[in-house]
Structure formats: C-alpha cells, structure tokens
Design a protein around this motif. Structure first.
Motif, mmCIF file in Angstrom:
data_model
loop_
_atom_site.group_PDB
_atom_site.id
_atom_site.type_symbol
_atom_site.label_atom_id
_atom_site.label_comp_id
_atom_site.label_asym_id
_atom_site.label_seq_id
_atom_site.Cartn_x
_atom_site.Cartn_y
_atom_site.Cartn_z
ATOM 1 N N ASP A 1 0.810 -1.214 0.000
ATOM 2 C CA ASP A 1 0.000 0.000 0.000
ATOM 3 C C ASP A 1 0.848 1.270 0.000
ATOM 4 O O ASP A 1 0.390 2.325 -0.422
ATOM 5 C CB ASP A 1 -0.930 0.012 1.212
ATOM 6 C CG ASP A 1 -2.142 0.896 0.980
ATOM 7 O OD1 ASP A 1 -2.976 0.525 0.132
ATOM 8 O OD2 ASP A 1 -2.244 1.960 1.615
ATOM 9 N N ILE A 2 2.087 1.196 0.458
ATOM 10 C CA ILE A 2 2.957 2.370 0.505
ATOM 11 C C ILE A 2 3.334 2.786 -0.920
ATOM 12 O O ILE A 2 3.745 1.949 -1.726
ATOM 13 C CB ILE A 2 4.226 2.073 1.324
ATOM 14 C CG1 ILE A 2 3.856 1.699 2.755
ATOM 15 C CG2 ILE A 2 5.164 3.276 1.304
ATOM 16 C CD1 ILE A 2 3.187 2.789 3.546
ATOM 17 N N GLU A 3 3.220 4.077 -1.221
ATOM 18 C CA GLU A 3 3.528 4.570 -2.560
ATOM 19 C C GLU A 3 4.440 5.790 -2.497
ATOM 20 O O GLU A 3 3.983 6.934 -2.501
ATOM 21 C CB GLU A 3 2.242 4.876 -3.336
ATOM 22 C CG GLU A 3 1.425 3.633 -3.641
ATOM 23 C CD GLU A 3 0.269 3.883 -4.602
ATOM 24 O OE1 GLU A 3 0.120 5.032 -5.070
ATOM 25 O OE2 GLU A 3 -0.477 2.931 -4.886
ATOM 26 N N PRO A 4 5.779 5.570 -2.434
ATOM 27 C CA PRO A 4 6.731 6.686 -2.409
ATOM 28 C C PRO A 4 6.629 7.545 -3.669
ATOM 29 O O PRO A 4 6.494 7.029 -4.779
ATOM 30 C CB PRO A 4 8.085 5.985 -2.323
ATOM 31 C CG PRO A 4 7.771 4.657 -1.683
ATOM 32 C CD PRO A 4 6.441 4.275 -2.251
ATOM 33 N N GLU A 5 6.716 8.859 -3.481
ATOM 34 C CA GLU A 5 6.462 9.795 -4.578
ATOM 35 C C GLU A 5 7.660 10.671 -4.927
ATOM 36 O O GLU A 5 7.983 10.835 -6.095
ATOM 37 C CB GLU A 5 5.284 10.700 -4.197
ATOM 38 C CG GLU A 5 4.778 11.587 -5.317
ATOM 39 C CD GLU A 5 3.872 10.857 -6.286
ATOM 40 O OE1 GLU A 5 3.796 11.273 -7.456
ATOM 41 O OE2 GLU A 5 3.234 9.868 -5.879
ATOM 42 N N TYR A 6 8.300 11.265 -3.917
ATOM 43 C CA TYR A 6 9.295 12.300 -4.181
ATOM 44 C C TYR A 6 10.348 12.273 -3.083
ATOM 45 O O TYR A 6 10.048 11.913 -1.949
ATOM 46 C CB TYR A 6 8.625 13.678 -4.227
ATOM 47 C CG TYR A 6 9.306 14.684 -5.126
ATOM 48 C CD1 TYR A 6 8.888 14.857 -6.442
ATOM 49 C CD2 TYR A 6 10.355 15.473 -4.668
ATOM 50 C CE1 TYR A 6 9.497 15.790 -7.273
ATOM 51 C CE2 TYR A 6 10.977 16.405 -5.483
ATOM 52 C CZ TYR A 6 10.536 16.568 -6.786
ATOM 53 O OH TYR A 6 11.149 17.486 -7.606
ATOM 54 N N VAL A 7 11.582 12.674 -3.411
ATOM 55 C CA VAL A 7 12.707 12.558 -2.474
ATOM 56 C C VAL A 7 13.401 13.905 -2.302
ATOM 57 O O VAL A 7 13.646 14.616 -3.279
ATOM 58 C CB VAL A 7 13.754 11.543 -2.980
ATOM 59 C CG1 VAL A 7 14.878 11.372 -1.959
ATOM 60 C CG2 VAL A 7 13.109 10.206 -3.306
ATOM 61 N N ALA A 8 13.727 14.240 -1.053
ATOM 62 C CA ALA A 8 14.626 15.353 -0.748
ATOM 63 C C ALA A 8 15.753 14.809 0.110
ATOM 64 O O ALA A 8 15.513 14.014 1.023
ATOM 65 C CB ALA A 8 13.887 16.471 -0.010
ATOM 66 N N VAL A 9 16.983 15.229 -0.167
ATOM 67 C CA VAL A 9 18.151 14.737 0.572
ATOM 68 C C VAL A 9 18.760 15.877 1.379
ATOM 69 O O VAL A 9 18.837 17.018 0.913
ATOM 70 C CB VAL A 9 19.202 14.137 -0.392
ATOM 71 C CG1 VAL A 9 20.411 13.616 0.380
ATOM 72 C CG2 VAL A 9 18.581 13.007 -1.220
ATOM 73 N N SER A 10 19.188 15.560 2.586
ATOM 74 C CA SER A 10 19.773 16.559 3.472
ATOM 75 C C SER A 10 21.067 17.118 2.895
ATOM 76 O O SER A 10 21.734 16.464 2.077
ATOM 77 C CB SER A 10 20.040 15.954 4.852
ATOM 78 O OG SER A 10 20.970 14.896 4.766
ATOM 79 N N ASP A 11 21.435 18.319 3.334
ATOM 80 C CA ASP A 11 22.639 18.969 2.827
ATOM 81 C C ASP A 11 23.897 18.148 3.075
ATOM 82 O O ASP A 11 24.858 18.208 2.306
ATOM 83 C CB ASP A 11 22.804 20.350 3.479
ATOM 84 C CG ASP A 11 21.790 21.357 2.958
ATOM 85 O OD1 ASP A 11 21.228 21.122 1.874
ATOM 86 O OD2 ASP A 11 21.564 22.377 3.644
ATOM 87 N N ASN A 12 23.922 17.358 4.168
ATOM 88 C CA ASN A 12 25.110 16.546 4.459
ATOM 89 C C ASN A 12 25.066 15.167 3.796
ATOM 90 O O ASN A 12 25.933 14.326 4.048
ATOM 91 C CB ASN A 12 25.305 16.395 5.972
ATOM 92 C CG ASN A 12 24.157 15.655 6.652
ATOM 93 O OD1 ASN A 12 23.292 15.072 5.990
ATOM 94 N ND2 ASN A 12 24.139 15.675 7.975
#
Length: 498
Positions: A218-229
């Motif tokens: 049921d989980i549907e990953p959509e978009y990613v943001a990565v930390s500055d480090n």
C-alpha cells in the motif's frame, strides 16, 4: 561607523544562514520578487516536458519527454537566453516511460519504469557531455523520482509501486539507494517492518486502504529530498499521507511520519468547495482534508534543517477501485451533520470530492466525518522530528485569487493543486518556488523565517507546471539566478530571471 563592503555583508549573511554551498563567489544582489520570463522552448504536446535537470559543466538542460516515446530532450543553454535543441536521448528500447532526471558531477540519472509498469524499473546513468551510458541499475517498481545526494555519492529513487487497473497486481512501494562510489551497488528498501505501527500511525492521519493490500504494497513513495550533508533522505508517501525518513549511510528506513489532517472549519483554512456556485468564495465547512504531499525540498536556516512540502492531494482511481465520492452521493449522519441536506447542495459541499475510505465510523454506509484531498497550499517541518512549524492555510489560494487566475472549475477537486516545490538561495536567503498545476503558476516565498514565510510573487507559467528547477547564480549559464519550469500539458519549458 565605517560601513563594511557589500560583499563582506553578503558573505556574513551566508555564513549566518549556513548556506555557503549555495553562495556564488561574486554575488550580485537580485530581487526574488521580480522574476520575469526571459526564454522558452516548445518540445511538443501533452507529456512533452515533465521534469528537468541542469548540468553546469556542459550548460545543458535535460528534460523528460514522453509525448510519443521515452526520450530525454537535450537543450544547449551555453548562449542563453538563446536555447538550442540538440539530439535527444532515446531510452525507449530500455524500458517504458522516463519519469525523472537528476544531474551531479557530469552524470545524468534517468528514472525509467519498466514496460510492464508493475515490474521493477531502472536508473540509467550517462555522461552529460558524451551522453554515453555509464550504467543501468535495477530498482523497485515504477521509479517516479530520482535524485543525487548533494555530495554525488548516492542516487535515490522513490519507487511508487502502483497497482494495475484491476488491482490484481500491486507491487510493493520502495526506495532504492544506489552507491555511486561502490560500483553503483543498489539497496532497495521496503516497508513491511512498519506494519505493526500502522494502528498508531492511522490515528495521526496515515492511510492504508488499497483493496487486499499488505502494508508494504500500500505504501507509494512519490518524491525525495536529501539533506545537505547527504546522510538522510525524506520521501513523501503521497497517497498514504506520510513522509519516510531514510538513513542513506546505513541503508535503512528509520521512521514513518504521519502528516495529520487539515480542519476546514478553522477560519484560516476556508476554501471554495463548489465548481457550480458561479463565484469564488472561501468559507469554512465541517470537513477535514488529508495533506497528501507530492514534492518535497530540504533547506536550512541558521543551522536548523527544514523540509517544505507541496500539499497537492491525490486519490486512488482505478477501474476496480475508486475512493472518490461526491458529498452529494453520501449518506450523512444527522447527529454529526444536522444540516446535512443543505450541505449536500451543489452550491455548498455537494460537488466536493471526498474519500470513501474514512469517516464511516460504524462501516454502515453513513458518514460521521468527511475527508477531502490535499492541503491547497504548503507545509514546513523541522527536519529533525517532522514537527510542522508552518502551514499556509488558504493564503496561497488568496494570492492566486488576487492575481485573477484562480480556476473555479477545480474548486470541487484540489483547488490550485500545488504539485512541485524547490528551494533556492538568493542574496543569502532561502526562497521557495511552489508550482501550482491547476492555475499554471509559481508562488514565490522568502523562507528566512520558516515559521512565517513572506509572499513575494506569482509567476505565470506554461500549462500545468510539473517540474520546477532553480539554478543559482554561480551555476547559471549567464551568471544570473535562473528558474525553469517544465509544463506537462503544453510541452513547453519556460525560463525566468529576476
């Protein structure tokens, strides 16, 4: 008192905000409230311009184009504002649809779903100058977004894992981490380990509702943001109304964060729910709404990390299962909705689309609560604990209304439908660019105070901006900050500078 040189003041401001990585060596003051269109290119029709990525070394822009086949258009910006279209990259023989692109250190990553959408997809890595393929790596089903970590070590994909039309095949949603420095080794993470936490997550607005789906399916990953480090990733789980927190170094999911619901009875959350009332009128109603964010972006202010989400809203709509219902079609419990018949009129709540999966407390077909789709704005969270520090209420829609571009025909759905968001740095300050799919515009905000963003400007774009990209001064082809929108409905790419 002796005045400090402007450069010294700007550098001091950059250091104070912890943003030296985003600060050009020879900065020029720019006005982030004065973006205007300076160039554009037409790549075709619907689906001809979806997501773009820029390589500062070759001065090339790469844009996903799925109008007729899976290709990535290559645009030469070396003589910008002149834009030259080069030979495209044809990836149609390698899989199905190209969904996303990202660039780092002379490498282009392309997220490609399989010809069979429910099968595992792949990431193709090419040299941005020669366009020669470096590697093709298998990832999870339906990689919908790809991004490099800031240090270039990791490539991360959000693998949505959507079911087929009759819901007979529902692959697990996943996140793939590719370690560039380790021979492009890949680790794909799934979510079955959090099934036991669902009851607690559900009380905070997390959703699991696909027919016969396991938690992982049921989980549907959509978009990613990565930390500055480059150590953490934050992944929106759009239909689930959550964000997954990923440890990139150790390759594991460390937390799921439920995003709660928006109370439309609260005065600052008033909205227009009808496309048939022949007017634009924001009012309070006895309903709630799931935020269901699409894009997410990471930024820091004074050393404190934050993420910002575009709270678009999305519903599952398949031939075998469609969660959407009009309020007019539902039976409302008169104890909870004493004026239910009045609410169900088309000029009131009757036309509003809500989910059929929540609000029926006794599962008897009578609803005690109503939940619509999307926040019609944006949210800002402390990245450390995903505590929401700001939610835009109806302020974004108010700015759109003031600009005279609100589309009342979308009032019954998700309003302005914020889909994309990115954060760029101008004059040592973080500036958010929020793409609104249904009004063909970008909202611009100063995020210097993340708890109280300052509205700066509405920018008109092409039809349905899907991708929004900010290129800072020091990487821009002409030394000025550059905003790029990829507009999926008319196939244009538009360029804006202050």
């Amino acid at each position: 008192m002796q005045k400090k040189p402007l450069l010294a003041l700007l550098l001091a401001a950059a250091l104070m905000n912890g943003c030296t990585d985003h600060f050009p060596q020879n900065p020029v003051q720019e006005d982030p409230s004065a973006f205007k269109e300076v160039a554009g290119v037409d790549l075709g029709g619907v689906a001809a311009a979806e997501i773009s990525a820029y390589d500062p070394a070759s001065k090339r822009l790469f844009t996903v184009n799925n109008e007729k086949a899976a290709i990535v258009d290559v645009l030469d910006l070396s003589a910008f504002p002149a834009v030259t279209k080069l030979k495209p990259i044809d990836v149609s023989a390698l899989g199905g649809v190209a969904n996303s692109v990202s660039v780092s250190g002379g490498k282009l990553a392309i997220a490609l779903e399989a010809a069979n959408k429910q099968a595992n997809g792949s990431v193709i890595v090419l040299n941005t100058s020669t366009l020669q393929t470096i590697k093709q790596i298998t990832v999870g089903a339906l990689p919908d977004m790809v991004t490099f970590s800031p240090d270039g070590r990791f490539i991360v994909t959000a693998n949505e894992g959507e079911p087929n039309a009759d819901y007979s095949v529902d692959p697990e949603g996943s996140v793939s981490i590719i370690d560039v420095n380790n021979g492009y080794s890949v680790k794909t993470l799934t979510f079955e380990g959090f099934e036991g936490a669902y009851a607690a997550l559900a009380t905070k607005g997390f959703r699991k509702f696909g027919p016969k789906a396991t938690f992982a399916q049921d989980i549907e990953p959509e978009y990613v943001a990565v930390s500055d480090n480059s150590q953490k990733a934050f992944v929106t789980l759009q239909e689930n109304n959550g964000v997954a927190e990923i440890d990139l170094i150790n390759g594991k999911i460390v937390n799921l964060h439920a995003l709660g619901t928006k109370d439309i009875n609260y005065i600052l959350n008033a909205l227009d729910p009808s496309d048939e009332d022949k007017k634009v009128e924001l009012r309070n109603w006895p309903i709630k709404s799931f935020y269901l964010p699409d894009a997410i972006s990471y930024f820091s202010v004074n050393g404190t990390p934050y993420v910002i989400t575009a709270d678009e809203g999305d519903a599952r709509e398949y031939s075998a299962f469609d969660e959407q219902k009009r309020v007019s079609s539902l039976k409302l419990n008169p104890v909870y909705f004493p004026n239910g018949d009045e609410l169900k009129k088309a000029v009131n709540l009757g036309r509003l689309r809500v989910t059929s999966t929540r609000g029926d407390f006794e599962n008897d077909g009578t609803y005690e609560e109503l939940y619509s789709f999307g926040g019609r704005g944006f949210s800002i969270f402390h990245a450390a604990d995903m505590h929401r520090v700001y939610e835009s209420g109806n302020s974004l829609e108010q700015e759109v209304i003031k600009a005279g571009i609100y589309d009342d025909g979308r009032s019954d759905d998700k309003g302005v439908e914020p889909e994309g968001v990115t954060v760029g740095w101008m004059n040592g300050k973080p500036v958010a660019f929020i793409a609104m799919e249904r009004v063909d515009a970008i909202g611009v905000y100063d995020l210097s105070n993340p708890g109280a963003p300052q509205f700066l400007q509405i920018i008109k774009t092409g039809d349905a901006p899907e991708g929004v990209l900010f290129i800072p001064q020091d990487k821009s082809p002409n030394g000025k900050s550059l905003l790029v929108t990829s507009n999926e409905e008319d196939g244009t790419v538009k360029f804006y500078q202050p």
